[in-house]
Motif scaffolding. Structure first.
Motif, PDB file in Angstrom:
ATOM      1  N   VAL A  34       0.841  -1.202   0.000  1.00 15.04           N
ATOM      2  CA  VAL A  34       0.000   0.000   0.000  1.00 15.04           C
ATOM      3  C   VAL A  34       0.880   1.258   0.000  1.00 15.04           C
ATOM      4  O   VAL A  34       0.589   2.219  -0.703  1.00 15.04           O
ATOM      5  N   VAL A  35       1.957   1.229   0.748  1.00 14.19           N
ATOM      6  CA  VAL A  35       2.873   2.387   0.783  1.00 14.19           C
ATOM      7  C   VAL A  35       3.455   2.638  -0.605  1.00 14.19           C
ATOM      8  O   VAL A  35       3.524   3.787  -1.068  1.00 14.19           O
ATOM      9  N   ARG A  36       3.861   1.571  -1.305  1.00 17.40           N
ATOM     10  CA  ARG A  36       4.436   1.743  -2.646  1.00 17.40           C
ATOM     11  C   ARG A  36       3.393   2.280  -3.633  1.00 17.40           C
ATOM     12  O   ARG A  36       3.686   3.177  -4.426  1.00 17.40           O
ATOM     13  N   ILE A  37       2.199   1.729  -3.593  1.00 14.31           N
ATOM     14  CA  ILE A  37       1.138   2.218  -4.492  1.00 14.31           C
ATOM     15  C   ILE A  37       0.804   3.667  -4.158  1.00 14.31           C
ATOM     16  O   ILE A  37       0.623   4.499  -5.054  1.00 14.31           O
ATOM     17  N   ASN A  38       0.738   3.979  -2.877  1.00 11.64           N
ATOM     18  CA  ASN A  38       0.448   5.348  -2.455  1.00 11.64           C
ATOM     19  C   ASN A  38       1.538   6.305  -2.933  1.00 11.64           C
ATOM     20  O   ASN A  38       1.253   7.449  -3.297  1.00 11.64           O
ATOM     21  N   SER A  39       2.778   5.841  -2.977  1.00  3.84           N
ATOM     22  CA  SER A  39       3.878   6.675  -3.477  1.00  3.84           C
ATOM     23  C   SER A  39       3.698   6.972  -4.966  1.00  3.84           C
ATOM     24  O   SER A  39       3.989   8.085  -5.424  1.00  3.84           O
ATOM     25  N   LEU A  40       3.211   5.997  -5.716  1.00  2.00           N
ATOM     26  CA  LEU A  40       2.919   6.245  -7.139  1.00  2.00           C
ATOM     27  C   LEU A  40       1.806   7.273  -7.289  1.00  2.00           C
ATOM     28  O   LEU A  40       1.863   8.146  -8.151  1.00  2.00           O
ATOM     29  N   TRP A  41       0.782   7.167  -6.438  1.00  2.00           N
ATOM     30  CA  TRP A  41      -0.302   8.148  -6.475  1.00  2.00           C
ATOM     31  C   TRP A  41       0.250   9.539  -6.159  1.00  2.00           C
ATOM     32  O   TRP A  41      -0.094  10.520  -6.826  1.00  2.00           O
ATOM     33  N   LEU A  43       3.223  10.622  -6.719  1.00  2.00           N
ATOM     34  CA  LEU A  43       3.943  11.086  -7.907  1.00  2.00           C
ATOM     35  C   LEU A  43       2.970  11.743  -8.892  1.00  2.00           C
ATOM     36  O   LEU A  43       3.278  12.803  -9.461  1.00  2.00           O
ATOM     37  N   CYS A  44       1.815  11.145  -9.078  1.00  2.00           N
ATOM     38  CA  CYS A  44       0.797  11.749  -9.965  1.00  2.00           C
ATOM     39  C   CYS A  44       0.397  13.133  -9.465  1.00  2.00           C
ATOM     40  O   CYS A  44       0.252  14.070 -10.257  1.00  2.00           O
ATOM     41  N   VAL A  45       0.228  13.276  -8.148  1.00  2.00           N
ATOM     42  CA  VAL A  45      -0.154  14.559  -7.570  1.00  2.00           C
ATOM     43  C   VAL A  45       0.949  15.593  -7.778  1.00  2.00           C
ATOM     44  O   VAL A  45       0.681  16.754  -8.087  1.00  2.00           O
ATOM     45  N   LEU A  48       0.953  16.732 -11.459  1.00  2.00           N
ATOM     46  CA  LEU A  48      -0.246  17.455 -11.899  1.00  2.00           C
ATOM     47  C   LEU A  48      -0.045  18.960 -12.067  1.00  2.00           C
ATOM     48  O   LEU A  48      -0.485  19.527 -13.075  1.00  2.00           O
ATOM     49  N   PRO A  49       0.607  19.677 -11.146  1.00  2.00           N
ATOM     50  CA  PRO A  49       0.820  21.114 -11.375  1.00  2.00           C
ATOM     51  C   PRO A  49       1.639  21.403 -12.641  1.00  2.00           C
ATOM     52  O   PRO A  49       1.394  22.394 -13.325  1.00  2.00           O
ATOM     53  N   PHE A  50       2.588  20.535 -12.947  1.00  2.00           N
ATOM     54  CA  PHE A  50       3.349  20.698 -14.191  1.00  2.00           C
ATOM     55  C   PHE A  50       2.419  20.588 -15.399  1.00  2.00           C
ATOM     56  O   PHE A  50       2.466  21.421 -16.306  1.00  2.00           O
ATOM     57  N   ALA A  51       1.563  19.562 -15.385  1.00  2.00           N
ATOM     58  CA  ALA A  51       0.618  19.391 -16.496  1.00  2.00           C
ATOM     59  C   ALA A  51      -0.344  20.573 -16.578  1.00  2.00           C
ATOM     60  O   ALA A  51      -0.651  21.059 -17.668  1.00  2.00           O
ATOM     61  N   ALA A  74      -3.802   8.467 -14.717  1.00  2.00           N
ATOM     62  CA  ALA A  74      -2.840   7.730 -13.882  1.00  2.00           C
ATOM     63  C   ALA A  74      -3.192   7.864 -12.401  1.00  2.00           C
ATOM     64  O   ALA A  74      -3.152   6.885 -11.651  1.00  2.00           O
ATOM     65  N   SER A  75      -3.568   9.053 -11.985  1.00  2.00           N
ATOM     66  CA  SER A  75      -3.971   9.273 -10.598  1.00  2.00           C
ATOM     67  C   SER A  75      -5.209   8.447 -10.257  1.00  2.00           C
ATOM     68  O   SER A  75      -5.280   7.799  -9.212  1.00  2.00           O
ATOM     69  N   SER A  76      -6.172   8.454 -11.152  1.00  2.00           N
ATOM     70  CA  SER A  76      -7.411   7.726 -10.931  1.00  2.00           C
ATOM     71  C   SER A  76      -7.173   6.213 -10.863  1.00  2.00           C
ATOM     72  O   SER A  76      -7.695   5.523  -9.980  1.00  2.00           O
ATOM     73  N   LEU A  77      -6.384   5.698 -11.797  1.00  2.00           N
ATOM     74  CA  LEU A  77      -6.088   4.261 -11.798  1.00  2.00           C
ATOM     75  C   LEU A  77      -5.307   3.857 -10.549  1.00  2.00           C
ATOM     76  O   LEU A  77      -5.529   2.776  -9.985  1.00  2.00           O
ATOM     77  N   THR A  78      -4.427   4.732 -10.088  1.00  2.00           N
ATOM     78  CA  THR A  78      -3.663   4.442  -8.875  1.00  2.00           C
ATOM     79  C   THR A  78      -4.578   4.409  -7.653  1.00  2.00           C
ATOM     80  O   THR A  78      -4.401   3.585  -6.759  1.00  2.00           O
TER      81      THR A  78
END
Length: 150
Positions: A34-41, A43-45, A48-51, A74-78
């Motif tokens: 869960v910690v690793r998946i949360n870290s990917l989420w 990253l998406c956050v 996002l400001p760059f995008a 990517a954020s949603s899928l995560t």
């Protein structure tokens, strides 16, 4: 248009953070998965400001629209992946909003495909996100009717 891209970034992050917060609302403990998946989420956050800045700078360029929609997807899928991982860690726990998370991911997937397939569509494909709630409500209503008729 820097203030516009800042506000866009803020409101989108606020919305996905609220969803994330609800997802972890009653979690007592988490595992490394869960910690690793949360870290990917996370990253998406962070991306996002760059995008959103690219949206402010370059407007409706197809590459920018694809990047922005892709980061949202990517954020949603995560978040969906997180919901399943949390359920796996604690199967007795309710999965609040999982249907909504899946519906949102499906809507963003469709918006992403439309953004790639129809470059002139601009940001209009993101309007698909407005129908996931009503579609989910209709599906629940139909499901209840089927249960009542059995």
């Amino acid at each position: 248009m820097p203030i516009g891209s800042f506000l866009l970034s803020f409101f989108v992050i606020w919305r996905i953070w609220t969803v994330h917060h609800r997802l972890f609302d009653r979690v007592k403990s988490i595992d490394n998965r869960v910690v690793r998946i949360n870290s990917l989420w996370l990253l998406c956050v962070v991306v996002l400001p760059f995008a959103a800045e690219m949206v402010g700078e370059y407007g409706d360029e197809p590459v920018v629209i694809s990047l922005y929609t892709g980061v949202l997807l990517a954020s949603s899928l995560t978040l969906v992946w997180l919901a399943f991982a949390l359920h796996r860690a604690d199967p007795a726990r309710d999965r609040p909003g999982l249907e909504q998370l899946i519906g949102n991911a499906a809507g963003l997937s469709l918006a992403f495909v439309l953004a790639l397939a129809v470059p002139g569509a601009g940001y209009w494909p993101l309007l698909v996100l407005l129908i996931d709630g009503p579609v989910l409500a209709l599906a629940r209503r139909v499901g209840r009717r089927k249960q009542l008729s059995l």
